[in-house]
Structure formats: structure tokens, C-alpha cells
Design an enzyme around this catalytic site. Sequence first.
Site, short mmCIF file in Angstrom:
data_model
loop_
_atom_site.label_atom_id
_atom_site.label_comp_id
_atom_site.label_asym_id
_atom_site.label_seq_id
_atom_site.Cartn_x
_atom_site.Cartn_y
_atom_site.Cartn_z
CB THR A 1 2.69 2.54 -6.92
OG1 THR A 1 2.79 2.74 -5.51
CG2 THR A 1 1.44 3.22 -7.43
CE LYS B 1 -0.10 2.76 -3.74
NZ LYS B 1 0.76 4.00 -3.82
CB THR C 1 1.28 7.87 -1.85
OG1 THR C 1 1.71 9.15 -2.20
CG2 THR C 1 0.38 7.42 -2.99
CD GLU D 1 8.75 3.66 -2.08
OE1 GLU D 1 7.90 3.82 -2.95
OE2 GLU D 1 9.58 4.52 -1.77
CG ASN E 1 11.92 6.37 -3.00
OD1 ASN E 1 10.87 6.66 -3.55
ND2 ASN E 1 11.99 5.58 -1.94
#
Lengths: 409, 409
Positions: free
Chosen positions: A155, A181, A192, A278, A404
Site C-alpha cells: 500500500t 507488507k 496493518t 511511513e 497520513n
Amino acid sequence: MLLQINGGVTAPRGFRAGGVHAGIKPGSEKRDMAMIVSDVPAVSAGVYTRNLVKAAPVRWSSFLTNQSDTAQVIVANSGGANACTGDEGYQNAIRMAEKTAQCFGLSQEMVLVASTGVIGKQLPMDLIEDGIELLAKSLGPDEAAATAAAEAIMTTDTAKKEIAVEFTLGEKTVRIGGMCKGSGMIHPNMGTMLGFITTDASISKEMLQRALHSDVEDTFNMVSVDGDTSTNDTVFLLANGMAGNKRIVDEDADYTVFCAALRHVTSFLAKRIAEDGEGATKLLEVTVQNAAQKTDAVVLAKSVAGSSLVKAAMYGNDANWGRVICALGYAGVDFDPELTDITFKSSEGAVQVVRNGMATEYSEEVATRILSAAQVMMNIDIKNGNACATAWGCDLTREYVDINADYRS
Amino acid sequence: MLLQINGGVTAPRGFRAGGVHAGIKPGSEKRDMAMIVSDVPAVSAGVYTRNLVKAAPVRWSSFLTNQSDTAQVIVANSGGANACTGDEGYQNAIRMAEKTAQCFGLSQEMVLVASTGVIGKQLPMDLIEDGIELLAKSLGPDEAAATAAAEAIMTTDTAKKEIAVEFTLGEKTVRIGGMCKGSGMIHPNMGTMLGFITTDASISKEMLQRALHSDVEDTFNMVSVDGDTSTNDTVFLLANGMAGNKRIVDEDADYTVFCAALRHVTSFLAKRIAEDGEGATKLLEVTVQNAAQKTDAVVLAKSVAGSSLVKAAMYGNDANWGRVICALGYAGVDFDPELTDITFKSSEGAVQVVRNGMATEYSEEVATRILSAAQVMMNIDIKNGNACATAWGCDLTREYVDINADYRS
């Protein structure tokens, strides 16, 4: 002897994989559906999110791995989490299994399902079903096929994450392959993250589940990117027995070798998740040693790796150890701050910044150079026993915020 | 009737304050030392950090408020936390009290001390002692003096935070004034926040401490900026009795009125801290209602207000309610996600985005407009009882990262 080899989930014998573009996320051209198939029924194990809010595929797949010994296919999509989607969402998860099963003449109980993406939207089932048909035709046994699958579950990940290892049990060569992932919403008790692991080892259901469960505690569950635990976290492990080794049914020497190989695969993948946090620019590895008990070490290591202030200081290459000792202090574990030592390490060297709770006479210049490396280790010695734990995290950057603030747009 | 009036800690009778530049942080021209003095001994109460690592002034001041009924002076500095500084640091905290006491012919046990700033460096005691002398001469009873004190304790705060209220007990007019600082390292169980509250109410030690303790639970402890709890958090409350009201010695009607006024002061200050969270562009107020018990509501509200993903979504004005329900789900409280309702509110209107755990047919455009306001409220109804709690936070921005990547430089 453990050998790291090329490839991913197709490295073990009897597994094929694929990844296709089904168009789930409007406007995106990337692959968004993945499939892994074993030629024969494989013993299955699963570990899932502890979030009270469980996505529909998590409910379906956990039901399967609890109720039956084997599975043969994993089907997954990115672009939609199928969480908070009610009965319709649960029926869609089952439909994904059913459609996949039809392609291979299997029963739907042989198909594990996983999803990742935005919460709260129904999946576009027409696209998903077309994607499944396409996947079933696109499967391959080679490295490229494994990579296509690994790419399809990404993602906000910036890099695919896969690995394979080879070792021997008795006279037999056994392989384990893995892909995963995860880069946002990553935290203790799993973010996640989706992790799919294949092996051609022959092992009983009970031992496979035990191996996976204890392994995840020390690997994926020790990764923290931002403190959020997702609704969709899933690790599957399929063992199809095609290596022909003597079936592992006990905690014997073969089990120990298998677990060590599994640990190599999962800790590799866990670190790749942490360093691909991220917006992250570096991997942070926090080890707490000499704790009174393992759980103390775990809580303390996670508290430091998860502290926003520590993470921001790492981004700035700032040896702000006050934030480290502060994060230890509020973790809720009893220890003596005035006995605590802290050392920073990297490829640039090592520097002890705290001895017995107070600053050493270290050079800020040297510390900054050490912290500027792409992988930074913190060793924290609390001199309170002999338990140890390692947690992985990353720095907190402007890019994390950018990613985000408008993930959905 | 409660009246909000101009001024801060000098609004109650018999309090003087001041703030000066002592030069503690090299290169900075801002005020960095503050003092508050009561003309007569005041009943004292204190609430302190629960971090295991406690700064030297926290150890000194908590000793005082536990051991004796009264205090007369508060002296505070920014530019250095005096935490992780060993015996030398503790002696320095006592020296701050001693030097201050000498200026007023008091014993050092009448002087409460607080510090804020970087952890792990010894305070420059020569500058501190000069600053104390300067402060003692600069005190004033007016608004400007209160403001000078409020400015002197600011670190990364972008705005001073002060308030005063007036109310009556019997025939007597009573006032409460307050000031505080705090914008980073703010979290449940108090961040690096200093709060100094003065009142001319007459009240017993026991009732004053009780009032402060229960008040802080619902106000300062419900603020979260970044999940980090500091080593220096302190709230002092001094009551000098000069209003001449009948002394409060019981949980009677007067106590109730006093507590309501105190709540007004502290919740005002708590919200100012949240909205001045490092780099924040908006105040986030999260209310969880109809929980089975108060602690459930507290944990759930804090989990949402503290989620990095929720905070980043708020920065982007993104009605990403999936992250809200996810943060509820991992909070560790038992409730039924499929009964949960979520509504976003602001000056721009209100929109219910979730009903019974699933998306309503809301307009993203309307939701984005509502979230773009400077104060955003989330109402979360879990339909599981009748307990309620509110937590305050802020959004997570690029500026937060910038501030914390090089705080020390």
C-alpha cells in the site's frame, strides 16, 4: 546450516504465486491482488490482529485456521480493508474464497483471505472476481511470480519485502519463503501488516501453529511504526510437506532447526517493515538487557521504539538520551533509572551516552555521526536481572505526516 | 455565579509574581525564570508526574507538599529540566529554594521549585541565583507581572496560558488564578507541563489536595499531544485564605462551588495546552459517551486523541473514521464496535459519519469543511452504559517533526 537464497514464497517446492492489477483503487495502475497456491493441501497456521475491530477476512481466515488442519490457497487484495463493512463485508470475504476455490476445483474452506487498505468501504466485488480469474491463470513457480505477489499487497510501502532460506532436516533440503507488507499503522501486537510464509517442510498442525505463534511474539509484534494496531493484521504460514523430511510432531531437534530458520525469515521481514515505516529514513533497533523478566524488557524496548519524541530526535540525528530515559520511565515497569546505561551504535561506531542514569562525557559530534547512519542501535542496560528483548522502529519524519494527512485522497 | 476576569495568578488577593531573563539558555533573550509569592503562608497542594524518572525539583516539591501544610513561594525556570542530574542536581534544587527563601526571610521549606527544559544537564547555578535576586526585586501585584511569570516558563509554547475567575462563597468574593506551560511531551498522566494556580480561598490542606487531585484527573491528565510523559510535570495550588470566606473543611456546598471554579480554570488551561501542541493547527476534543464505566470512557477517549493516524488525518481535514474506530478497537476496552456511532462537530456544523459501526451516507465535502475548523469535536457513542469522558489533543503536523528533530540545537 542456514542459507539465504534468492526468491520468495515460491522458493519452497510446490508453491506458485501471482500478482495482478484488478483496478480496486480508482486511478492506480499498480498490482492490487495476490495469490499463493500450494500444489497439494498444506498444513496451515495463522496469527491475527488483537484489535477488537476485526476485518471480515480476518474473521473468515481465523475461523479456517482454527477449525481445519489444512489450506491450499491464499488470496489477498490491497485497496480496501473490508473492515467495518457488516454482514455484506463478511459475505464478500467468503465470496472471495468461494470464487477462488472454484478456479481450482477446491472447497472454499481451503482458501485463506486477506485484505488491506481503507477501512469502511465495501469491496468492488465485480473487479475482485475478475481479478481472481486473472490471478488463477497468471500463477507461476518462479521468482518473478513471487515478486509480483509481493508487489500486489503493497500500500504505502516503498519497497517489496521478500526472502527465502534453505536448510536441511535429516537428509532433506527444506525451504521457507516469505513476503510481507506493512509500513503504516504498525505497532506491537501487529500493525496493518500482512505476512505470507510458505514452506515445504513436513510438520504437524500443532507444531506449526506453535512455531508461528511464539515466533511472531519476538518478531512482527516487536515492530512499532506509529502506535496504531490495525484491524487487518494477518500472518499465514503454509507447510505442504513436499520436502519429504521426517514429519515434525514434537519439540525435537528438527523443530529447533525449523524455528531458527523461521526466525531468520520473520526477523528479516520485521526489520524491512520497520525501516520502511511511513516516511522513515532509518531503522531503529532498541535492545533492553538485564531486565528482571522478559515482559519487562519487551515493554521497555517497545516504549522507547514507539516514543514520538525519541523517533523525532533520531530523524534529527540528535543524541537526546533524556527522551530515551523518559520513555523508559513512563513504560510502567519497575527499574532503577540511576543504574541505567545507554549506548548508541551504528556502522559509524559506538558511544555510551549514559552511565548510571547520568550523561557521560561523550562528544555530541561523534554521537551525531553515529546516529546519521541508516541503521541505528540503542543498547539499554538496566542491571536488574538477565532478561533481554529487542524492538524495531524507525524515525518520525515530515513525510510520515504528509503520507497520513491525505492517505485516502 | 462564576465570572471569568482579566489577569492570571495575581488576580487573587495577596499574590505577587514576576518573570525575568536570567540567561539560562545560551543565545536566547526570552524570560526564563518565574516567581509567585503569597504575602502570607498559603495552604499548598501538588500533583506530580508518574514517570519513574523524577526530576530533582519534583522530588523536592513533592516532599514539601506531602510533609507540610503551607508554602509561600513558587520559583521556576525554563531552559533546563534538572532531571537525571544525580545528587548535584538535587542539591541545586534545594539551593534554588534556599536562595529564594533568603530573599524573603523565610525558611527553605516554604519554597516550591519547578524546572522545565532539556534533560540531563546541570543548571547554571550562578545565573539561577542572580535570576532569583532579580526576580525578588521585580515582583508586582498586577496583570503585567502575572503575564511576565507566565511567559518565563514557556519553552516551545507559542502562546502564554493564563486565566482568572471570580465567584462568591457566603458573602465573600473569592478568586482563582492560573498559568501553565506545555506543548510537547504532553500525554495522559501529565506531559512536560507546569501549572501554577493561586487562590485567596480559605480551605484546609486536606480539602485543597483532594480538590486538586480529582480535578487534574479530568483535565490536565486528559490532554495528549504526543504520548510522552515527562519527568518534570507539576501542578501547584496555593490557597492563602485572604478572601476571608468561611474555611472549607468538608465536602460541603462551598467545596462544590470551589471545585467548579477550579475546574473552569484547569479545563481552560488544559485546552490551551492541547491546542498549542507542538506544531498543532487545531484542537481536538474527543468525548466517549455511554461507556460501561468511567475508566472505559477515559481509556477510549485517550486512545483516539493520542492516535498518530487520527491526528495526521485531522491535519489533512480527512474524515477517516476508520482510524477512529481502529483506535477504539486496540484500546484494550471491551465494547461492541457494531453498536458504535461517531459524529464530527465544529463551528462549521455536525455530521454523523458512523452508525452502528458502519459508514453513513455522509458527504465527504461537508465532513472536510467541518474538520477544517480550528476546534474539532468527536462524539463517540458506544451504547454500553452511561459513563462519559472527554480527552483533548491536537493534530500531528510537519511542524511537530521539525520542532522535535532538533529541539536541543
